[in-house]
Design an enzyme around this catalytic site. Sequence first.
Site, PDB file in Angstrom:
ATOM      1  N   HIS A   1       0.768  -1.130  -0.096  1.00 15.11           N
ATOM      2  CA  HIS A   1       0.066   0.086   0.116  1.00 15.11           C
ATOM      3  C   HIS A   1       0.763   1.267  -0.032  1.00 15.11           C
ATOM      4  O   HIS A   1       1.872   1.505   0.535  1.00 15.11           O
ATOM      5  CB  HIS A   1      -0.774   0.027   1.245  1.00 15.11           C
ATOM      6  CG  HIS A   1      -1.957  -0.829   1.022  1.00 15.11           C
ATOM      7  ND1 HIS A   1      -3.099  -0.861   0.146  1.00 15.11           N
ATOM      8  CD2 HIS A   1      -2.789  -1.804   1.950  1.00 15.11           C
ATOM      9  CE1 HIS A   1      -3.938  -1.640   0.477  1.00 15.11           C
ATOM     10  NE2 HIS A   1      -3.698  -2.346   1.520  1.00 15.11           N
TER      11      HIS A   1
ATOM     12  N   CYS B   1       0.561   1.960  -5.844  1.00 13.81           N
ATOM     13  CA  CYS B   1      -0.329   2.869  -6.465  1.00 13.81           C
ATOM     14  C   CYS B   1       0.203   4.101  -6.794  1.00 13.81           C
ATOM     15  O   CYS B   1       1.071   4.842  -5.842  1.00 13.81           O
ATOM     16  CB  CYS B   1      -1.748   2.939  -5.881  1.00 13.81           C
ATOM     17  SG  CYS B   1      -2.645   1.201  -5.816  1.00 13.81           S
TER      18      CYS B   1
ATOM     19  N   ARG C   1       0.147   2.620 -11.680  1.00 11.48           N
ATOM     20  CA  ARG C   1       1.110   1.865 -10.694  1.00 11.48           C
ATOM     21  C   ARG C   1       2.596   2.576 -11.091  1.00 11.48           C
ATOM     22  O   ARG C   1       2.958   2.919 -11.936  1.00 11.48           O
ATOM     23  CB  ARG C   1       1.233   0.364 -11.010  1.00 11.48           C
ATOM     24  CG  ARG C   1      -0.034  -0.209 -10.957  1.00 11.48           C
ATOM     25  CD  ARG C   1      -0.598  -0.095  -9.596  1.00 11.48           C
ATOM     26  NE  ARG C   1      -1.947  -0.994  -9.270  1.00 11.48           N
ATOM     27  CZ  ARG C   1      -3.030  -0.148  -9.455  1.00 11.48           C
ATOM     28  NH1 ARG C   1      -2.943   1.111  -9.534  1.00 11.48           N
ATOM     29  NH2 ARG C   1      -4.016  -0.727  -9.129  1.00 11.48           N
TER      30      ARG C   1
END
Length: 267
Positions: free
Chosen positions: A175, A249, A258
């Site tokens: 993340h 991300c 990405r």
Amino acid sequence: MVVQGRGRRARRAGLVGVLWATAELTVTVGVVVLLLVVHQVWWTNRQAAAAAQEQVRSLEQSWGREEAASPERVSGDDPLASGLPASSPDPSSVHSASPASPASSASSVPAPRPSERAAGAHAGAYAVLRIPRLGLVVPVAQGIDKRGVLDKGYVGQYPGTAGPGAQGNFALAGHRNTHGEPFRYVNRLRAGDELIVDVRGRRYTYVVGRILSETTERDTGVIAPVPRSVVKPEHGYSEPGSYITLTTCTPEYSSKYRLVVWGTLRP
């Protein structure tokens, strides 16, 4: 005339009451939404980060006990000796687990080999990733499942990709925002920075070589055994080797694209 005046005042008072109630409701909803945002962005972030650090300590303590009890247990250069995943991933097998989306329970037991688990399954964390430039120390687990891996603040290994130190591509997802956000600042990495992977008595040091600042979530080429973007073919490698790939991300607080960082194993 008096009756009509009272009627207008009553209607006016009713309208004011409705407006006041609407304003109160709007403020209440706003406060609830704000609390939800704070919970998602701040509280879950702190929880995941703390749990991930506890998992790192648990792993390191377990390795220390095992080494003290049986120092000859970990030997040789074969990554499979520690139960690490085999190399030679098939890009089509990870297409549904896109580089975008970058194991479960806290455990010091290494992840099972592919023959012992179903494709895409996840187990406890089995390695520790250290990025000195970012001051990052984070556990690595099998799989990129959100609830079982990524939302715990872990970094997840794409199913079917090579193990640490092995020939092929050791591909990871994490993340960038919320849930521990381990990869929040990977955009700050530069060529020459170290990416260190510890696995039960072994240390593998990779060196950042190339960065792809933006690609699509379906660009599975970035996690292929010889990583090369299929969206932007000028980015990547052309020769077999031992690679590491970090995906997350971009831009921040968005999952539209990405960001990819590649490194090669230091001899």
